[in-house]
Design a protein around this motif. Sequence first.
Motif, PDB file in Angstrom:
ATOM      1  N   GLY A 178       2.243  -2.543   8.621  1.00  0.00           N
ATOM      2  CA  GLY A 178       2.176  -3.080   7.260  1.00  0.00           C
ATOM      3  C   GLY A 178       1.539  -4.456   7.216  1.00  0.00           C
ATOM      4  N   PHE A 179       1.315  -4.943   6.001  1.00  0.00           N
ATOM      5  CA  PHE A 179       0.694  -6.253   5.790  1.00  0.00           C
ATOM      6  C   PHE A 179       1.744  -7.316   5.470  1.00  0.00           C
ATOM      7  N   GLY A 180       2.945  -6.870   5.127  1.00  0.00           N
ATOM      8  CA  GLY A 180       3.983  -7.827   4.725  1.00  0.00           C
ATOM      9  C   GLY A 180       4.065  -7.943   3.209  1.00  0.00           C
ATOM     10  N   GLY A 181       4.167  -6.807   2.544  1.00  0.00           N
ATOM     11  CA  GLY A 181       4.337  -6.815   1.085  1.00  0.00           C
ATOM     12  C   GLY A 181       3.094  -7.302   0.354  1.00  0.00           C
ATOM     13  N   VAL A 182       3.289  -7.586  -0.936  1.00  0.00           N
ATOM     14  CA  VAL A 182       2.164  -8.010  -1.788  1.00  0.00           C
ATOM     15  C   VAL A 182       1.573  -9.317  -1.271  1.00  0.00           C
TER      16      VAL A 182
ATOM     17  N   LEU B  81      -6.964   1.978   2.661  1.00  0.00           N
ATOM     18  CA  LEU B  81      -5.548   2.208   2.947  1.00  0.00           C
ATOM     19  C   LEU B  81      -5.404   3.699   3.193  1.00  0.00           C
ATOM     20  N   GLY B  82      -5.128   4.059   4.436  1.00  0.00           N
ATOM     21  CA  GLY B  82      -5.232   5.472   4.824  1.00  0.00           C
ATOM     22  C   GLY B  82      -3.908   6.148   5.108  1.00  0.00           C
ATOM     23  N   GLY B  83      -3.996   7.162   5.991  1.00  0.00           N
ATOM     24  CA  GLY B  83      -2.803   7.937   6.347  1.00  0.00           C
ATOM     25  C   GLY B  83      -2.816   9.323   5.747  1.00  0.00           C
TER      26      GLY B  83
ATOM     27  N   THR C 225      -3.806   6.361   0.098  1.00  0.00           N
ATOM     28  CA  THR C 225      -2.522   6.734   0.706  1.00  0.00           C
ATOM     29  C   THR C 225      -1.980   7.990   0.017  1.00  0.00           C
ATOM     30  N   HIS C 226      -0.914   8.505   0.595  1.00  0.00           N
ATOM     31  CA  HIS C 226      -0.281   9.741   0.116  1.00  0.00           C
ATOM     32  C   HIS C 226       0.228   9.571  -1.323  1.00  0.00           C
ATOM     33  N   PRO C 227       0.212  10.635  -2.130  1.00  0.00           N
ATOM     34  CA  PRO C 227       0.682  10.522  -3.519  1.00  0.00           C
ATOM     35  C   PRO C 227       2.117  10.007  -3.632  1.00  0.00           C
ATOM     36  N   PHE C 228       2.932  10.144  -2.575  1.00  0.00           N
ATOM     37  CA  PHE C 228       4.319   9.669  -2.639  1.00  0.00           C
ATOM     38  C   PHE C 228       4.490   8.294  -1.981  1.00  0.00           C
ATOM     39  N   ALA C 229       3.414   7.692  -1.525  1.00  0.00           N
ATOM     40  CA  ALA C 229       3.500   6.356  -0.907  1.00  0.00           C
ATOM     41  C   ALA C 229       3.435   5.300  -2.012  1.00  0.00           C
ATOM     42  N   ALA C 230       4.466   5.294  -2.865  1.00  0.00           N
ATOM     43  CA  ALA C 230       4.426   4.489  -4.094  1.00  0.00           C
ATOM     44  C   ALA C 230       4.488   2.987  -3.826  1.00  0.00           C
ATOM     45  N   THR C 231       5.171   2.586  -2.767  1.00  0.00           N
ATOM     46  CA  THR C 231       5.287   1.140  -2.503  1.00  0.00           C
ATOM     47  C   THR C 231       3.925   0.562  -2.153  1.00  0.00           C
ATOM     48  N   MET C 232       3.223   1.248  -1.249  1.00  0.00           N
ATOM     49  CA  MET C 232       1.909   0.745  -0.835  1.00  0.00           C
ATOM     50  C   MET C 232       0.957   0.709  -2.019  1.00  0.00           C
ATOM     51  N   THR C 233       0.997   1.743  -2.842  1.00  0.00           N
ATOM     52  CA  THR C 233       0.113   1.793  -4.016  1.00  0.00           C
ATOM     53  C   THR C 233       0.420   0.638  -4.973  1.00  0.00           C
TER      54      THR C 233
ATOM     55  N   SER D  69       9.849  21.154  -1.111  1.00  0.00           N
ATOM     56  CA  SER D  69       8.583  20.479  -0.814  1.00  0.00           C
ATOM     57  C   SER D  69       8.322  19.377  -1.837  1.00  0.00           C
ATOM     58  N   LYS D  70       7.613  18.327  -1.387  1.00  0.00           N
ATOM     59  CA  LYS D  70       7.062  17.373  -2.350  1.00  0.00           C
ATOM     60  C   LYS D  70       5.737  17.941  -2.855  1.00  0.00           C
ATOM     61  N   ASN D  71       5.380  17.631  -4.086  1.00  0.00           N
ATOM     62  CA  ASN D  71       4.092  18.127  -4.584  1.00  0.00           C
ATOM     63  C   ASN D  71       2.970  17.225  -4.063  1.00  0.00           C
TER      64      ASN D  71
ATOM     65  N   TYR E  61      -9.825   0.460   8.439  1.00  0.00           N
ATOM     66  CA  TYR E  61      -8.945   1.553   7.999  1.00  0.00           C
ATOM     67  C   TYR E  61      -7.522   1.155   8.367  1.00  0.00           C
ATOM     68  N   SER E  62      -6.597   1.235   7.423  1.00  0.00           N
ATOM     69  CA  SER E  62      -5.236   0.811   7.778  1.00  0.00           C
ATOM     70  C   SER E  62      -4.244   1.961   7.733  1.00  0.00           C
ATOM     71  N   LEU E  63      -3.298   1.886   8.678  1.00  0.00           N
ATOM     72  CA  LEU E  63      -2.230   2.878   8.798  1.00  0.00           C
ATOM     73  C   LEU E  63      -0.887   2.154   8.798  1.00  0.00           C
TER      74      LEU E  63
HETATM   75  P1  NAP Z   1       5.312   3.462   1.260  1.00  0.00           P
HETATM   76  O1  NAP Z   1       6.765   3.684   1.078  1.00  0.00           O
HETATM   77  O2  NAP Z   1       4.455   3.407   0.061  1.00  0.00           O
HETATM   78  O3  NAP Z   1       5.029   2.122   2.089  1.00  0.00           O
HETATM   79  C1  NAP Z   1       6.027   1.464   2.854  1.00  0.00           C
HETATM   80  C2  NAP Z   1       5.367   0.315   3.573  1.00  0.00           C
HETATM   81  O4  NAP Z   1       4.558   0.817   4.657  1.00  0.00           O
HETATM   82  C3  NAP Z   1       4.413  -0.499   2.716  1.00  0.00           C
HETATM   83  O5  NAP Z   1       5.109  -1.447   1.953  1.00  0.00           O
HETATM   84  C4  NAP Z   1       3.508  -1.099   3.764  1.00  0.00           C
HETATM   85  O6  NAP Z   1       4.151  -2.162   4.453  1.00  0.00           O
HETATM   86  C5  NAP Z   1       3.385   0.019   4.780  1.00  0.00           C
HETATM   87  N1  NAP Z   1       2.238   0.890   4.538  1.00  0.00           N
HETATM   88  C6  NAP Z   1       2.193   2.060   3.861  1.00  0.00           C
HETATM   89  N2  NAP Z   1       0.981   2.611   3.909  1.00  0.00           N
HETATM   90  C7  NAP Z   1       0.218   1.768   4.624  1.00  0.00           C
HETATM   91  C8  NAP Z   1      -1.143   1.771   5.033  1.00  0.00           C
HETATM   92  N3  NAP Z   1      -1.962   2.799   4.757  1.00  0.00           N
HETATM   93  N4  NAP Z   1      -1.596   0.718   5.767  1.00  0.00           N
HETATM   94  C9  NAP Z   1      -0.779  -0.317   6.099  1.00  0.00           C
HETATM   95  N5  NAP Z   1       0.522  -0.367   5.747  1.00  0.00           N
HETATM   96  C10 NAP Z   1       1.014   0.654   5.027  1.00  0.00           C
HETATM   97  O7  NAP Z   1       4.708   4.553   2.241  1.00  0.00           O
HETATM   98  P2  NAP Z   1       5.424   5.775   2.972  1.00  0.00           P
HETATM   99  O8  NAP Z   1       5.796   6.782   1.955  1.00  0.00           O
HETATM  100  O9  NAP Z   1       6.443   5.222   3.908  1.00  0.00           O
HETATM  101  O10 NAP Z   1       4.185   6.328   3.785  1.00  0.00           O
HETATM  102  C11 NAP Z   1       3.680   5.597   4.887  1.00  0.00           C
HETATM  103  C12 NAP Z   1       2.282   6.099   5.209  1.00  0.00           C
HETATM  104  O11 NAP Z   1       2.347   7.492   5.505  1.00  0.00           O
HETATM  105  C13 NAP Z   1       1.325   5.926   4.030  1.00  0.00           C
HETATM  106  O12 NAP Z   1       0.149   5.328   4.520  1.00  0.00           O
HETATM  107  C14 NAP Z   1       1.076   7.328   3.527  1.00  0.00           C
HETATM  108  O13 NAP Z   1      -0.271   7.524   3.165  1.00  0.00           O
HETATM  109  C15 NAP Z   1       1.452   8.214   4.709  1.00  0.00           C
HETATM  110  N6  NAP Z   1       2.140   9.455   4.289  1.00  0.00           N
HETATM  111  C16 NAP Z   1       3.222   9.404   3.446  1.00  0.00           C
HETATM  112  C17 NAP Z   1       3.840  10.583   3.065  1.00  0.00           C
HETATM  113  C18 NAP Z   1       5.015  10.587   2.110  1.00  0.00           C
HETATM  114  O14 NAP Z   1       5.545  11.671   1.816  1.00  0.00           O
HETATM  115  N7  NAP Z   1       5.436   9.457   1.567  1.00  0.00           N
HETATM  116  C19 NAP Z   1       3.366  11.800   3.578  1.00  0.00           C
HETATM  117  C20 NAP Z   1       2.271  11.807   4.432  1.00  0.00           C
HETATM  118  C21 NAP Z   1       1.661  10.625   4.793  1.00  0.00           C
HETATM  119  P3  NAP Z   1       3.945  -3.693   4.021  1.00  0.00           P
HETATM  120  O15 NAP Z   1       4.694  -3.865   2.746  1.00  0.00           O
HETATM  121  O16 NAP Z   1       4.514  -4.450   5.174  1.00  0.00           O
HETATM  122  O17 NAP Z   1       2.471  -3.907   3.842  1.00  0.00           O
END
Ligand code: NAP
Length: 240
Positions: free
Chosen positions: A48-52, A6-8, A71-79, A189-191, A28-30
Motif C-alpha cells: 500500500g501507499f499509506g492511505g490518501v 493501480l492493478g491486481g 483495481t477489483h470492483p470490490f476494492a472500494a478503499t483503494m478506489t 459469489s461476489k459480482n 504498476y502497483s499491487l
Molecule cells: P481495498 O480494501 O480497496 O484496499 C485495502 C488497501 O490495500 C488500500 O487501502 C491500499 O493500502 C492497498 N491497496 C489496494 N489495492 C492496491 C493496489 N493496487 N496498489 C497498492 N496498494 C493497494 O482492496 P482489497 O479488496 O483488499 O483488494 C486488494 C487488491 O486485490 C486490490 O488491488 C484488488 O484489485 C485486488 N483484488 C481484490 C478482490 C476483492 O474481492 N476485493 C478480488 C480480486 C483482486 P494503502 O491505504 O496503504 O495505500
Amino acid sequence: MSILILGGTPEADQLAELLRGHGITFTYSLAGVTPNPKPRLYPVHIGGFGGVVGLARYLAQNAVKMVVDATHPFAATMTGNAIAAAAQTNIALLRFERPAWDEPAGANWTHVKTLDDAAKALPPGARAFLSVGSQSMVAFAHQSGVDFISRSIKPPENPFGKIIVAKPPFDVIGEMQLFSKYRITHLVSKNAGGDQTKAKLVAAQRLGIKVIMVERPPDPVAEPARDIVKVMAWIERRLL
Ligand code: NAP
C-alpha cells in the motif's frame, strides 16, 4: 510523463502489456496480498501507499501525471483513496471497471447487498461453496447449520470448513466436477464480472445449484471506462 496503474486484476495486466507494447512507461502497483506475484517486465510497486495522504505524497514525489484505477470492483478503499488523492494533487484519474455479470435466463440467483446478507440467505442444511476471497470469508465464520467449502488464492487467516487454495482461471467442467464432489447446494459469489471466474456460474446453472450473488457497492465514479481500449485512448490523448 509518469503514469500509475493501480492493478491486481487481469484487465490491469492487459493494460500494462498494451502500454509496454506501445513503449509507454508506467508503474504498476499491487496491494501485496497475493503470494508470489508473477514476474512482470515493467516497474512494479508492491504494498500500500499509506492511505490518501501516502498516495498523494507518492503521486507528488514521483511526478505522476495520470492514474488509472483498474483495481477489483470490490476494492472500494483503494478506489476511494485514489479519488481523494487525485483530487488533492490535481492529477488526472480514470476508473476502469469491468462489467458486472448479468443473471442468465433460467438461472437461480438471489441478489444481496452485503456479505452478511449472503450469510443470512443460506438455509440450515446447505452445503455452500464460498467464492468470495480469503478476506471476506469471515462474514460466514459463525453461521451454524451450514457446511462450507471455500476457495481462494491464499488461505484465510481463520479457516473453517473445507478450504481449497487455487488460482483462476477455472473451467466449466472442472467446476461441475468440484461442485458434484462436494454435493454443493449453494454458491456464494461476489459480482466480480470478467471471464476468469465465470465458469462457476455456468456450472451452478447446469447443476441446478442456487447462487447467492453479492452485488457491487455503489460505483463512486459516474462513468467508469468499461474496456481497456478506451483506457488506452484516454492515456494516449493525454500524452499528445
Ligand atoms: P481495498 O480494501 O480497496 O484496499 C485495502 C488497501 O490495500 C488500500 O487501502 C491500499 O493500502 C492497498 N491497496 C489496494 N489495492 C492496491 C493496489 N493496487 N496498489 C497498492 N496498494 C493497494 O482492496 P482489497 O479488496 O483488499 O483488494 C486488494 C487488491 O486485490 C486490490 O488491488 C484488488 O484489485 C485486488 N483484488 C481484490 C478482490 C476483492 O474481492 N476485493 C478480488 C480480486 C483482486 P494503502 O491505504 O496503504 O495505500
